[in-house]
Structure formats: C-alpha cells, structure tokens
Design a protein around this motif. Structure first.
Motif, PDB file in Angstrom:
ATOM      1  N   VAL C 113       0.852  -1.178   0.000  1.00  0.00           N
ATOM      2  CA  VAL C 113       0.000   0.000   0.000  1.00  0.00           C
ATOM      3  C   VAL C 113       0.896   1.238   0.000  1.00  0.00           C
ATOM      4  N   ALA C 114       0.568   2.198  -0.807  1.00  0.00           N
ATOM      5  CA  ALA C 114       1.267   3.488  -0.801  1.00  0.00           C
ATOM      6  C   ALA C 114       2.785   3.330  -0.798  1.00  0.00           C
ATOM      7  N   PRO C 115       3.345   2.733  -1.851  1.00  0.00           N
ATOM      8  CA  PRO C 115       4.808   2.583  -1.870  1.00  0.00           C
ATOM      9  C   PRO C 115       5.524   3.928  -1.809  1.00  0.00           C
ATOM     10  N   GLY C 116       4.846   4.973  -2.316  1.00  0.00           N
ATOM     11  CA  GLY C 116       5.464   6.301  -2.272  1.00  0.00           C
ATOM     12  C   GLY C 116       5.740   6.742  -0.848  1.00  0.00           C
ATOM     13  N   LEU C 117       4.760   6.521   0.033  1.00  0.00           N
ATOM     14  CA  LEU C 117       4.902   6.917   1.436  1.00  0.00           C
ATOM     15  C   LEU C 117       6.111   6.246   2.062  1.00  0.00           C
ATOM     16  N   ALA C 118       6.216   4.930   1.846  1.00  0.00           N
ATOM     17  CA  ALA C 118       7.328   4.193   2.451  1.00  0.00           C
ATOM     18  C   ALA C 118       8.655   4.640   1.864  1.00  0.00           C
ATOM     19  N   THR C 119       8.670   4.950   0.556  1.00  0.00           N
ATOM     20  CA  THR C 119       9.930   5.368  -0.052  1.00  0.00           C
ATOM     21  C   THR C 119      10.365   6.730   0.492  1.00  0.00           C
ATOM     22  N   VAL C 120       9.393   7.634   0.630  1.00  0.00           N
ATOM     23  CA  VAL C 120       9.733   8.936   1.215  1.00  0.00           C
ATOM     24  C   VAL C 120      10.242   8.747   2.647  1.00  0.00           C
ATOM     25  N   ALA C 121       9.613   7.828   3.381  1.00  0.00           N
ATOM     26  CA  ALA C 121      10.080   7.545   4.737  1.00  0.00           C
ATOM     27  C   ALA C 121      11.528   7.089   4.712  1.00  0.00           C
ATOM     28  N   ALA C 122      11.874   6.238   3.757  1.00  0.00           N
ATOM     29  CA  ALA C 122      13.254   5.751   3.653  1.00  0.00           C
ATOM     30  C   ALA C 122      14.205   6.904   3.352  1.00  0.00           C
ATOM     31  N   VAL C 123      13.773   7.808   2.468  1.00  0.00           N
ATOM     32  CA  VAL C 123      14.616   8.958   2.142  1.00  0.00           C
ATOM     33  C   VAL C 123      14.878   9.781   3.402  1.00  0.00           C
ATOM     34  N   PHE C 124      13.808  10.038   4.164  1.00  0.00           N
ATOM     35  CA  PHE C 124      13.958  10.832   5.380  1.00  0.00           C
ATOM     36  C   PHE C 124      14.858  10.126   6.383  1.00  0.00           C
ATOM     37  N   TRP C 125      14.669   8.828   6.513  1.00  0.00           N
ATOM     38  CA  TRP C 125      15.484   8.072   7.465  1.00  0.00           C
ATOM     39  C   TRP C 125      16.969   8.244   7.137  1.00  0.00           C
ATOM     40  N   ASN C 126      17.302   8.090   5.855  1.00  0.00           N
ATOM     41  CA  ASN C 126      18.706   8.209   5.461  1.00  0.00           C
ATOM     42  C   ASN C 126      19.213   9.632   5.619  1.00  0.00           C
ATOM     43  N   LEU C 127      18.329  10.581   5.367  1.00  0.00           N
ATOM     44  CA  LEU C 127      18.708  11.984   5.539  1.00  0.00           C
ATOM     45  C   LEU C 127      19.058  12.253   7.005  1.00  0.00           C
ATOM     46  N   GLY C 128      18.147  11.846   7.892  1.00  0.00           N
ATOM     47  CA  GLY C 128      18.378  12.054   9.324  1.00  0.00           C
ATOM     48  C   GLY C 128      19.655  11.386   9.781  1.00  0.00           C
ATOM     49  N   LEU C 129      19.878  10.186   9.281  1.00  0.00           N
ATOM     50  CA  LEU C 129      21.042   9.410   9.673  1.00  0.00           C
ATOM     51  C   LEU C 129      22.328  10.062   9.174  1.00  0.00           C
ATOM     52  N   THR C 130      22.297  10.583   7.940  1.00  0.00           N
ATOM     53  CA  THR C 130      23.487  11.241   7.400  1.00  0.00           C
ATOM     54  C   THR C 130      23.821  12.463   8.245  1.00  0.00           C
ATOM     55  N   VAL C 131      22.802  13.263   8.515  1.00  0.00           N
ATOM     56  CA  VAL C 131      23.024  14.452   9.346  1.00  0.00           C
ATOM     57  C   VAL C 131      23.557  14.034  10.713  1.00  0.00           C
ATOM     58  N   GLY C 132      22.927  13.012  11.296  1.00  0.00           N
ATOM     59  CA  GLY C 132      23.310  12.568  12.639  1.00  0.00           C
ATOM     60  C   GLY C 132      24.735  12.048  12.687  1.00  0.00           C
ATOM     61  N   THR C 133      25.108  11.208  11.715  1.00  0.00           N
ATOM     62  CA  THR C 133      26.458  10.639  11.725  1.00  0.00           C
ATOM     63  C   THR C 133      27.490  11.730  11.487  1.00  0.00           C
ATOM     64  N   ALA C 134      27.192  12.634  10.557  1.00  0.00           N
ATOM     65  CA  ALA C 134      28.112  13.741  10.318  1.00  0.00           C
ATOM     66  C   ALA C 134      28.253  14.566  11.595  1.00  0.00           C
ATOM     67  N   GLY C 135      27.138  14.771  12.300  1.00  0.00           N
ATOM     68  CA  GLY C 135      27.179  15.523  13.551  1.00  0.00           C
ATOM     69  C   GLY C 135      28.077  14.853  14.576  1.00  0.00           C
ATOM     70  N   ILE C 136      27.956  13.515  14.689  1.00  0.00           N
ATOM     71  CA  ILE C 136      28.796  12.794  15.660  1.00  0.00           C
ATOM     72  C   ILE C 136      30.270  12.957  15.305  1.00  0.00           C
ATOM     73  N   LEU C 137      30.580  12.772  14.012  1.00  0.00           N
ATOM     74  CA  LEU C 137      31.984  12.854  13.609  1.00  0.00           C
ATOM     75  C   LEU C 137      32.515  14.280  13.751  1.00  0.00           C
TER      76      LEU C 137
END
Lengths: 266, 64, 495
Positions: C113-137
């Motif tokens: 159902v709504a593959p777009g929603l899940a894909t956008v969620a994945a994009v956001f997850w990776n975005l948050g993670l990139t920002v977070g990991t860069a912040g830690i480093l």
C-alpha cells in the motif's frame, strides 16, 4: 508433525469430489471430519515446561522479597535494611552537642562521601572500603582518619580484614575544620558506630601538622601516626618509651617531621 | 518539567493499556481458537506445506 | 467467508489444482514491494559497509592508539559512537524495516500500500542518519549512549518513523487475511514499542534531561530495550516466518509461540537496569530488573524448543538453503546471547564481567549473531522474490556465510573469555590497573582479525546484491526467472 498427519489423512482418506460439493459449509465440514481431533493441535503445554515456569516464578518471588531493601528509595544495598532513614543517634535532644554536630556532618557526608562510601556506610566491595565498623574510623582519637580526609589516601589499605586499592581525594581545600569535625563525628556515630566526637580545634591542630604534606597518605605512613593526642609529638610523649618514640619518629613522613621541628619551641 | 513528566507517565500507562486491549481483541477475535490453522498461515496453494522453497545451494549434481 | 477455503487448500495441497490466482497474488505482492523494500535494504547495506569500516578503525585504535589519530574526526570518542549509530540505525533498523514491510504485505496478503509513502520515509530516514552521523563525527555527539545523534538530526528520523507507522496501520487495516500469524504479533508490537522507547528516552535525556542517577536508569532502560523490544521482535518474527516457509512445515507448536510472544512483552521491558548493579540506585530497582532478566528464561526456552522441534528432521536442508543457514544460526545465537545475558544480570557474575570486554562480546552476539544473521537470511529469501532474479553467484553466498560465521565465532568467544579474565584481574586489588589493560591486548588484536573476516563477508554479500541489481536495472538484463515455478518464463512485474 501435525502437518504431516494432515497430509496423510487427506491423501489416504476418501478425498473430496469437488464437483459434488457445491456448498462451502458442507465442503468445510468434510474437511473438519478428516482432520485429527482438534484437541491435538491445542495440546496443553508440556508438563516439564509448566514445572519449570512454576519454579522460576517461585524463585522470582522469594528473590524479590529478600533482596529489595524493603522497596525503599533510600536503601542502596540489597542485603540490609536501614532501620531509621537518617541514622543520627540520640536525635531526641537538639541540645545534645554530639547529635547536633552529627546532623551537620550528615549533610557534608551526603555531598562529599556518600557517592563512594554509600548511604549505609558500607562502601562497595573491592572498590571503596566501609566506614561502618571500620577500625580506622573507630580509632580512639581522630588523628589518622582526619589525615585521610585532609590529604586523601592512596594505594593498598586493609579495612575490616579486606584489601582495597584505590585513591581517595584530598578535602583540605574544600572543607573547613568545622565541617571536617562534623563529618567525622557523624561517621563515628552512625550505622552502629560509637566513638568520641571530634572538635574543630583538634582538626585545626592536625591540619597545621600536615600543612607541608602535598600528596595523599599511604596506609603505612598513617600507621606511624599515633591514634590519639594533640598530634604526633604529643601522642609520642604521652605513653611511649623512648625507643618507641624513636621508632615512630623514624617512620613519620618527611613532611611531618619538618612540620614537627618547625613547631618546636625555639 | 511537569508536563513532560505527565507525558511520560501517560505513555508508560498507555503501553500496558494497549497490550491489554490487544490481548482482549485477540481473544474476542478468535486468534487463539485454532492454533493448527494459525500455524498454516504462511502457506497457501502456491507454496504449500511439504514443499521446501529456498533450495538453491549444492544442487548441481541433482538438478542442473 | 473465504477463510475456510484457504485452510482447505493448505491442508490438501494435492487435491487443489495449483492455484494460479494465489501464485499471481504472491507475485503481485512481491513485485509491489520492490522499490520501497529495495530502497531500505540497499541503503541499509551501504550503512553496513560504512559501519564496518568505522568499527575496524575503532578496533585498531584500541591496540594501536596512534592509528589515524591526527584527524580529529577519526578519534576514538567519535568513531566508536559513529560505528554504533550507523550499524544500529543505518543497517539493522533499516534492513529490519525493509524485511518487516515485506513480511507484513505477505502475511496480510495485500500488495504494497502506498509505496510512495514508504519510499519517502526511507529517504527521510537516510537523511536524518546522514546528518546525525556527520554531527557525531564533527563532535556534536550528545554523549548519551545509543542516543549520540545530535538533537537536530533526531526529529528527521522521527518523521520518517511516523510515516512507517502510518503505513503499517493502513496495511493492517486493508489486510485480506483475517487472522494474525505469530510473526505479525512480533512485528506490530515492535512497530509500537520503538517509538515509545525512542521518544521517551529522547525527551528524558536530550530534550528535558532528568537529573542525577535517573539519567543512567533511563539510558539503560532505553539501550537495553532497543535490543529487546525492537530488534528481538523483528528478528523472531522473521525466524517464525522463514524456518517454516523454507522447510515447508508449520511451526511445531503455535501455542508455544504465542506464549513466547506474551512473556517477552511482559518481562523484557524491566530488564535494562541490571547493567547498573553496584551503582547508586535503590536496591529494589536493580533487584526487580534481575528477576525480570531471569524470567526471560521463559520466552527464550519456549522459542528455542519451538524452533528446534520445527527443524527436527530437516537439518539436512541447511546444506541447501542460504536463508535457512543464516536464520537457524541467528536462532541459535538468540538462545546463546539470551542465556549469556541472563548470567550477566546476576549480581555475583556481574561483579566480574561489568565494565569489561565481555559486555561488548555479548552485545555483538545479540546484534550481530542473532539479528544481523537473521536479516542476512531474510534478504536471501526476499531479494530474489522482489527482483525476480536468482542469486548470480552461489560461490559468493558461501564466502559470505563462512566468513561471517567464522568472524562471529572469532569475535565472540575470545572476547568473552578475555573479558572475563579482565574482570577477574580488575577485582584483584593487588594487580595494577595498567597490567589489566595490557592483558587485554591479545584479545583486542584477535577482535580486529575477526572484524576483517566480517568485513570480507559483507563485501561478498554486497557484491552479490549489486550483481543481482545490475541484472534488474543495469545494461546486462537477464530474462526473468519465475522462482515460484522454476520455469524461465517472463513474468510481468512492476508497472
């Protein structure tokens, strides 16, 4: 296992003629007949498993009852329960000077000592020695214990028969003579301890004797200091033979000898 | 601090409440009625019981 | 009612002609999962490689402190939390979500159902993670274990998570299969527990920090429950699906699996504070936690019995199915790590192993031996079905399996033993602390070797996946293999 039975049953049984069975309910009923007794699929839990879970629950209950420190917020040791929350003895009279001093000392203790020596004065096994029942705390006079508080203690030390090897901070700069006297009086009169009160004057004298010593004491150095009296010299002259005095003086740290010499009348 | 504390307390109560509700729903829904049927849910006509579905290693002698 | 006819066909596979409708539904479900699940899985694999690299750097630094020490962002205090966050939130959580999405679709019997929603969620997850990991480093770590990502990164993750939660509710409401399989219990519970844990810990430790020792209590409650109420249910849900599915035999006892689920739900949440044995917390908090840890014997035993008896008589299939290999290895590691964890929670044992490398070995047996292995196994099953391509190189599958298995063994066993010896030495007042540190060096070097082996396994797996994806999207497209029939017929997938 059950699935294998299902397959055998359906393969070996009369089977279903799908052409005849048009009614879904009828079709279903036939299948229900062929399946093994429904009771098979919902066979109760294995008896040993039930026994196992029962034993676990029993153990859990008894462990909770015995090692929860009465579910009190101020009980940090699972093996004993403090009878009274602030264990200041003789708390009845505000005019009792010892109780008053201990009350003030309890506040100092909570701030500076409790993180290591714990609220119950038992310390932590292998890390921080106990104060409750400690021969160092209960010594006749405050000479040694006051030195520990003033300069700290480093290296191996034996307390109540157990070995500890850690580092205690010096409190020379953070506590004044009155506060040290209060906290010493508190620890000497709590958790079942019973010893004389310590006065600020006594602490001031010891502070003067140790003024030149910059580092922490070792247990062996402290053992050379007499337990009682107005400092090393006074203690020595009171009750020792000349040979003992000589021996004691030889063991004293250099800094204290210097302080002693300087304090001698000119 | 106090509203946050209330939020935490509410959350901690909500989770067991949801769990109890789920348990009640499951019992009412007959989830625990036919365990032998529930165990068959991963299977259907396309991939029935008795058929292994991921046999790909060490097959050269027998299959290809 | 359509449910009884499904039972019928499942009971008597021989009598019912191969249901083309069912097969078409399976193919449709799998194909509809392709984009969102692949997005989660492929980015998870990328984070796995980065996380492995960071782990190796951190591991080498423990025995050669001068290694890469001239760069500030590669100092131990930053690399280690970066490793933890990339593997936990980047690899394990993302792949776990990917597998969860696929399992939910399959068990609800409803196309994605709504593959777009899940894909956008994945994009956001990776975005948050990139920002977070860069912040830690970059040095912005919050220094709270398992929550190191700076506070400007976590809201992005939360938005992403909210979308996944909405998705799972929609999928669940639209399900065409009325009844729940035990895997769905686990997965839905995990999707409920994670936001509760994460939000509570985030608020109580980062946004509005509580004071004093309560911080430590909340921190351990969170860190331990991420393992037990997020990774464990996803991993167990996958095991409960894949073992029966691969060997073609229903689970040994459905009752036991339900008992296992509810006892996990009842006991796990209380466990975390046993990490604070000896700490300045009221004795009852720690005692309750110890009791709950020991009560975990119930779900662990029940799950172990259930999996073992399901596998009974089918162990030869381990030779043939990569999914089964990894998943069964993961299930065994689940039992082992749980028993080890229960032992660690006992006061007398904890006094020795607390603050030693033993704890690190235990954490890796859980997150790697159990969860990561189960996820590898799940991917071996899921990826061919959603891409409709077979695994291109079976040799790489073997390299992956053996490198990871040996690496895991080499990691966990020496470090457990070494950590135990370290603990004994630390409790001996006559041994100077520096001697204890020097004594751990051989074990730490062995760990680096183990890390290299694990890295080799990961490279083999990523190469295999990349090869497979090249056949889907790349220039060398191979004809579609219909896995379900075994015939090389073109099956229309996607749109």
């Amino acid at each position: 296992m059950s699935a294998d039975r299902h397959i055998t049953a359906s393969g070996g049984g009369p089977g279903l003629d799908r052409g005849e069975a048009t009614d879904v309910v009828e079709l279903h009923a036939a299948v229900l007949r062929e399946r093994p007794e429904p009771i098979e699929g919902r066979e109760p839990l294995n008896l040993w498993l039930v026994v196992f879970i029962g034993v676990l629950v029993f153990w859990a209950g008894s462990y909770l009852t015995h090692f929860s420190g009465g579910f009190r917020a101020d009980e940090f040791s699972e093996t004993q329960i403090n009878p009274v929350p602030p264990p200041v003895e003789g708390g009845g009279g505000a005019e009792d000077p010892v109780a008053k001093q201990a009350k003030a000392g309890a506040i100092v203790f909570t701030t500076y000592c409790q993180p290591c020596h714990q609220a119950d004065g038992n310390g932590l096994p292998n890390q921080f020695p106990p104060l409750a029942g400690s021969e160092w705390v209960l010594a006749e006079g405050p000479n040694r214990i006051a030195r520990i508080v003033l300069n700290g203690l480093a290296g191996p030390v034996k307390v109540k028969g157990a070995d500890y090897n850690n580092q205690m901070n010096a409190f020379k700069d953070s506590l004044d003579d009155g506060q040290i006297a209060d906290v010493l009086t508190y620890i000497r009169n709590s958790w079942g301890n019973k010893a004389s009160a310590v006065t600020a004057t006594e602490v001031a004298a010891i502070r003067k004797e140790t003024a030149a010593k910059a580092d922490a004491y070792a247990a062996a150095e402290l053992e050379a200091v007499p337990v009682k009296g107005g400092g090393a010299a006074a203690g020595a002259s009171a009750s020792m033979t000349p040979a003992q005095i000589k021996e004691a003086l030889l063991k004293l740290p250099a800094a204290e000898i210097k302080a002693l010499v300087e304090s001698l009348p000119k | 601090m106090t509203p946050m504390f209330l939020l935490m307390a509410a959350g901690s109560l909500a989770v067991p409440a949801v769990a109890l509700w789920a348990l009640r729903w499951a019992v009412g829904h007959g989830e625990f009625q036919m365990p032998e049927r529930a165990a068959l849910l991963p299977f259907d006509e396309a991939e029935p019981v008795g058929e292994a579905t991921d046999i790909i290693l060490n097959q050269r002698t027998s299959k290809r | 009612m359509s449910a009884p006819s499904k039972t019928l066909s499942a009971l008597m596979p021989g009598d019912v002609p191969a249901g083309d409708g069912r097969r078409a539904l399976l193919a449709e479900i799998d194909a509809s999962c392709r984009v969102p699940v692949l997005f989660f899985v492929v980015s998870g694999l990328a984070w796995l490689l980065l996380g492995t690299l960071l782990a190796l750097v951190a591991s080498i630094k423990l025995h050669h402190p001068g290694f890469l020490a001239s760069w500030e962002f590669l100092t131990f205090g930053r690399v280690r939390p970066a490793h933890l966050n990339t593997v936990i939130y980047g690899w394990a959580s993302q792949t776990g979500i990917g597998v969860t999405l696929w399992l939910m679709c399959r068990l609800c019997r409803v196309p994605f159902v709504a593959p777009g929603l899940a894909t956008v969620a994945a994009v956001f997850w990776n975005l948050g993670l990139t920002v977070g990991t860069a912040g830690i480093l970059a040095g912005d770590s919050t220094s709270i274990e398992w929550l190191e990502m700076p506070r400007y990164a976590t809201p992005i993750l939360f938005v992403s998570y909210a979308m996944i939660a909405v998705w799972s509710v929609i999928t669940f409401r639209l399900r065409t299969e009325r009844h729940l399989y035990v895997s769905q219990w686990y997965l839905l519970a995990a999707l409920l527990w994670f936001p509760w844990l994460y939000a509570t810990a985030q608020i109580m430790l980062v946004m509005e920090p509580v004071r004093g020792t309560v911080q430590a209590a909340v921190n351990w409650w969170f860190a331990h429950n991420v393992l037990g109420l997020w990774f464990t249910p996803i991993g167990l849900g996958a095991i409960y699906y894949f073992i029966p599915k691969v060997i073609g035999r229903p689970i040994h006892s459905y009752y036991l699996s339900v008992l296992g689920f509810w006892s996990l739900a009842l006991f796990y949440n209380w466990n975390g504070l046993h990490h604070l044995i000896g700490g300045p917390l009221p004795a009852w908090m720690i005692t309750v936690s110890i009791v709950a840890s020991v009560m975990m014997l119930v779900p662990v035993t029940v799950v172990a019995i259930n999996h073992h008896f399901t596998m009974w008589g089918h162990f030869s299939k381990l030779w043939h199915s990569p999914t089964l290999r990894f998943v069964v290895l993961g299930a065994v590691c689940y039992t082992l790590t749980s028993l080890q964890g229960i032992a660690n929670s006992l006061r007398s044992y904890s006094e020795v192993v607390h603050f030693t490398h033993h704890t690190i070995a235990h954490a890796h047996l859980g997150v790697y031996g159990f969860f990561t292995m189960v996820m590898f196994g799940s991917l071996y099953y899921v990826l061919p079905r959603i891409t409709c391509r077979e695994w291109p190189c079976l040799g790489l599958v073997s390299v992956h399996f053996w490198a990871c298995t040996l690496g895991l063994f080499l990691y966990v066993v020496p470090l457990s033993v070494g950590g135990f010896l370290q603990g004994l030495a630390m409790n001996d007042a006559s041994v100077p602390f520096l001697k204890v540190v020097e004594g751990t060096l051989p074990w730490l070097k062995l760990r680096t070797c183990a890390g290299l082996l694990l890295g080799l396994g990961h490279l083999a797996f990523v190469a295999n996946v990349a090869w497979m994806l090249a056949r889907v999207f790349g220039p060398y497209r191979k004809p579609v293999v219909a896995l379900l029939t075994g015939q090389e017929t073109p099956v229309v997938v996607g749109k």
